[in-house]
Design a protein around this motif. Sequence first.
Motif, PDB file in Angstrom:
ATOM      1  N   PRO A  19      27.766  38.348  26.554  1.00 20.30           N
ATOM      2  CA  PRO A  19      28.191  38.078  27.932  1.00 20.30           C
ATOM      3  C   PRO A  19      27.411  38.914  28.935  1.00 20.30           C
ATOM      4  O   PRO A  19      27.039  40.054  28.674  1.00 20.30           O
ATOM      5  N   THR A  61      36.066  36.918  35.759  1.00 20.35           N
ATOM      6  CA  THR A  61      36.741  36.923  34.463  1.00 20.35           C
ATOM      7  C   THR A  61      37.300  35.554  34.110  1.00 20.35           C
ATOM      8  O   THR A  61      37.252  35.131  32.945  1.00 20.35           O
ATOM      9  N   THR A  97      36.642  43.804  29.773  1.00 17.18           N
ATOM     10  CA  THR A  97      37.556  42.944  30.518  1.00 17.18           C
ATOM     11  C   THR A  97      37.824  41.659  29.752  1.00 17.18           C
ATOM     12  O   THR A  97      38.967  41.184  29.680  1.00 17.18           O
ATOM     13  N   LEU A  98      36.788  41.100  29.140  1.00 13.88           N
ATOM     14  CA  LEU A  98      36.945  39.871  28.370  1.00 13.88           C
ATOM     15  C   LEU A  98      37.785  40.114  27.123  1.00 13.88           C
ATOM     16  O   LEU A  98      38.634  39.279  26.767  1.00 13.88           O
ATOM     17  N   SER A 145      34.610  33.348  32.632  1.00 11.79           N
ATOM     18  CA  SER A 145      34.223  33.756  31.274  1.00 11.79           C
ATOM     19  C   SER A 145      35.295  33.360  30.270  1.00 11.79           C
ATOM     20  O   SER A 145      34.981  32.903  29.157  1.00 11.79           O
ATOM     21  N   LEU A 146      36.560  33.503  30.648  1.00  8.98           N
ATOM     22  CA  LEU A 146      37.648  33.171  29.740  1.00  8.98           C
ATOM     23  C   LEU A 146      37.693  31.675  29.461  1.00  8.98           C
ATOM     24  O   LEU A 146      37.904  31.247  28.316  1.00  8.98           O
ATOM     25  N   LYS A 167      32.343  43.076  28.915  1.00  8.89           N
ATOM     26  CA  LYS A 167      32.871  42.961  27.556  1.00  8.89           C
ATOM     27  C   LYS A 167      34.330  43.419  27.459  1.00  8.89           C
ATOM     28  O   LYS A 167      35.176  42.721  26.893  1.00  8.89           O
TER      29      LYS A 167
END
Length: 310
Positions: free
Chosen positions: A237, A294, A147-148, A297-298, A145
């Motif tokens: 996530p 990452t 990092t996102l 996810s991005l 979370k």
Amino acid sequence: MIEFRRARDFSRDEILGAMKQGTLEMSLGPFTTLVKANSPSLLEFFYDAYRDVPVRLVMQDVTDITLEMRAPTIVRRYIRKQIIPDPGFQVPAIPLPESMAALSFEMGLNLAVALKCCRYVTFHAGVVAGPKGAILMCAASGGGKSTLVSALMEEGYRLYSDEFGLLNLQTAKLHAYPRPISLKGSSIPIVRDMSGPDWMTPALTGTPKGQIAYRRPRPEDILNENPVAVTRLIFFPRFQEGARPAARKMAKSEAIMRLIPSSTNYHLLGEEAFTALANMVAGAEAYELVYGNTRDSLVMVKDLAAKVMV
């Protein structure tokens, strides 16, 4: 009435003097916080990570949060220098070395908001917002979370919070509470590379949570007083090393049932909390995300935001 000024507009000696006297008043998001401490380590962290936060050195009003950073006993104040957060009620706080005052301070603020706030439904979640609305991300520890949240800041989103979704009981909108982003272990170099080293605090090592560093909020995240946003996307996530990226759309009822356990005060607020939560989810789309890095996810979040937040 003495006006708030940015912390960096004062000298270190002025900040430390107010901390020692217990008169340092901080205004951030919907809360004012009175801080009392005599800790060189906390002073350096505060002067770095909270440099753009409005403060004043003389208490003027009743505050929402009172947080004293103190030694657990007299002996541990002088012989084994340790520190614990004291928000004015008994909390399950672990004494830490004075050198880890930053971690203790952040834990104390989290406990105070989680256990004392009844003006909002509080969720353990990260929140960012853009012109089209807010994205709320709720994940277990290690879910990626923070990092996102940091990655989305680099994409132009405003930091609302890394720790709390603050849901207004009447409007079902989210309020900003933009404190430093807590990063652990391997996420530290990832975010440092994204944001640049000037935005990161020095890392703490040997803590109960392993290596920790904080990504500072930007001035533009802080200085607009108490902004609010409508939630448009809700993500759950889950980082899984080596996993292929996948997004599963969730029914609104499932999203509600997943959010309730993440709230620290839902059970206390009763029907008002349910109504606000149901209204928030009604206006949003919810997804469970699984990813292995990452970048994946991005990409998923940006693609979904492009479809939903129009």
